[in-house]
Design an enzyme around this catalytic site. Structure first.
Site, short mmCIF file in Angstrom:
data_model
loop_
_atom_site.label_atom_id
_atom_site.label_comp_id
_atom_site.label_asym_id
_atom_site.label_seq_id
_atom_site.Cartn_x
_atom_site.Cartn_y
_atom_site.Cartn_z
N LYS A 188 0.81 -1.22 0.00
CA LYS A 188 0.00 0.00 0.00
C LYS A 188 0.84 1.28 0.00
O LYS A 188 0.44 2.28 -0.54
CB LYS A 188 -0.96 0.01 1.19
N GLU A 200 -9.91 7.46 4.08
CA GLU A 200 -10.75 6.58 4.88
C GLU A 200 -10.05 5.24 4.95
O GLU A 200 -9.23 4.91 4.09
CB GLU A 200 -12.14 6.40 4.25
N SER A 231 1.41 -9.85 -1.21
CA SER A 231 1.12 -8.42 -1.01
C SER A 231 1.51 -7.89 0.36
O SER A 231 1.80 -6.71 0.51
CB SER A 231 -0.36 -8.15 -1.27
C1 LIG Z 1 -5.15 -3.84 1.60
C2 LIG Z 1 -4.48 -5.09 1.27
C3 LIG Z 1 -4.90 -5.89 0.18
C4 LIG Z 1 -6.11 -5.58 -0.64
O1 LIG Z 1 -6.09 -4.37 -1.35
P1 LIG Z 1 -5.85 -4.32 -2.91
O2 LIG Z 1 -6.12 -2.91 -3.25
O3 LIG Z 1 -6.82 -5.28 -3.54
O4 LIG Z 1 -4.46 -4.72 -3.17
C5 LIG Z 1 -4.18 -7.03 -0.13
N1 LIG Z 1 -3.12 -7.40 0.62
C6 LIG Z 1 -2.70 -6.68 1.68
C7 LIG Z 1 -1.52 -7.17 2.45
C8 LIG Z 1 -3.36 -5.51 2.04
O5 LIG Z 1 -2.94 -4.81 3.10
#
Ligand SMILES: *Cc1c(COP(=O)(O)O)cnc(C)c1O
Length: 392
Positions: free
Chosen positions: A88, A110, A376
């Site tokens: 993020k 938000e 992610s």
């Molecule tokens: C917020 C988050 C997501 C989901 O958000 P996307 O906008 O779909 O990427 C996925 N993985 C992690 C670790 C997150 O913090």
């Protein structure tokens, strides 16, 4: 052809469906964002912050034991190693540099689970800008560690006390704030959602992920193109970043994994493409989980980051046109994939990322397939959930 057109659409999806009073804010952004992010000084500052502050490039790790288990060459793109623990921050760095160049002094956002709130508070501290995060009262109660992080980073967390007291209500509060403070305030959105130009802007900032993947694959396999790229989808920003530089390479199979919660037919899921219909959410046209009369349905997922009743317009178009394959994983399947990665590779993934990993067992691979899973985020924030599973 898969990126946004000059009117802000991806096929029939996207656009800017906003109240009249937001028109000038969004128009100002739309008229300036490309010019600013293509300036040499912007690119230089973005790149050096990604390198020295976030820790990029993140590794592309050849996961040996996972590869053996699933009979393919599996690589993990290690976004979990980014500063703050997830992808993020790539986006919040980009948008804070933009806000600064637009002369904005006050940043609003938000957040649902608090992850985007933390990433926003982080870059506001970095740039000494005022930070206000709207968060549902119910979410504030259940996400105490992230609320504490935001406060420690200097942000003001304002509870949204209307409606269901969750993300949707926090979004309404943030939009109301922006309408009341159009001059000095920048609205920092956390995924590839919202009115044009947000989805395109966020996808561009996150596209560093696939740009690095191509270079790293070339170095490690001799070929920039894998057979598969797999990513989880909440709003879709990590998937957009992981897919971006492969969109035109039709030989690369793009797999998006949604949260099936307790099961697609359980009434407790967040699998938007399976259950949703075309509608307007958060200012753009996309698939939305909604009732016949257009009421948004409360989603459910064990992972807070995937607990979203929509999907970004770029993904809606990838789904409708079948350029990407959409799969889903239940809470249980994702928990099991998280424990498997911990045991096989010594990496504890975020529950969101575990959804992408859970897709591995549902795809029939060839031994020679090169597969990249976008990891992610890391699992520290999910230890409470993992501990419950360990005890039961
Ligand atoms: C917020 C988050 C997501 C989901 O958000 P996307 O906008 O779909 O990427 C996925 N993985 C992690 C670790 C997150 O913090």
């Amino acid at each position: 052809m898969w990126t946004v057109d000059e009117n802000g659409y991806y096929g029939q999806f996207g656009g800017a469906y906003i109240p009249e009073m937001l028109y000038s804010n969004v128009e100002n952004l739309r008229n300036n964002y490309l010019k600013i992010i293509n300036e040499e000084s912007f690119k230089n500052e973005f790149d050096s912050l990604l390198k020295d502050y976030v820790g990029r490039p993140t590794p592309l790790y050849p996961a040996g034991r996972l590869s053996e288990k699933y009979g393919a060459q599996i690589f993990l793109k290690r976004e979990d190693l980014c500063h703050t623990g997830a992808h993020k921050v790539n986006n919040t760095i980009g948008q804070i540099l933009l806000a600064e160049r637009l002369g904005k002094k006050r940043i609003i956002a938000e957040t649902g689970a608090g992850q985007h709130g933390v990433a926003t508070a982080t870059v506001c501290a970095l740039k000494n800008l005022e930070c206000i995060v709207y968060m549902g009262e119910k979410d504030i109660a259940r996400q105490a560690p992230n609320v504490a992080r935001m406060k420690m980073l200097g942000a003001k967390v304002i509870p949204a006390i209307s409606g269901s007291k969750t993300l949707k209500d926090a979004t309404n509060e943030a939009i109301r704030d922006w309408i009341n403070n159009p001059e000095d305030t920048y609205y920092l959105i956390g995924s590839v959602v919202g009115p044009h130009p947000y989805p395109d802007m966020v996808a561009r900032f996150q596209s560093v992920i696939s740009s690095e993947m191509r270079n790293q694959l070339k170095e490690k396999t001799g070929n920039e193109l894998p057979q598969y790229v797999i990513a989880c989808v909440g709003g879709g920003s990590n998937a957009a970043g992981a897919f971006y530089h492969f969109l035109e390479d039709e030989s690369v199979k793009l797999i998006a994994v949604e949260a099936a919660g307790l099961g697609i037919d359980s009434g407790m899921s967040a699998a938007t493409t399976q259950l949703g219909s075309v509608g307007i959410l958060h200012g753009s046209k996309s698939y939305v989980m909604q009732t016949d009369d257009g009421q948004v349905v409360e989603p459910h997922s064990i992972s807070a980051g995937l607990d979203y009743p929509g999907i970004g317009p770029m993904h809606a178009n990838l789904f409708a046109s079948k350029r990407a394959g959409f799969m889903n994983a239940t809470d249980e399947e994702s928990l099991s994939a998280a424990f498997e990665l911990a045991k096989l590779e010594g990496i504890i993934p975020a529950l969101e990322s575990a959804h992408a990993l859970a897709a591995l067992r549902k795809i029939k691979f060839e031994e020679s397939d090169v597969v990249v899973v976008n990891l992610s985020g890391r699992g520290d924030k999910d230890m409470d959930t993992y501990m419950k599973k360990l005890i039961s």
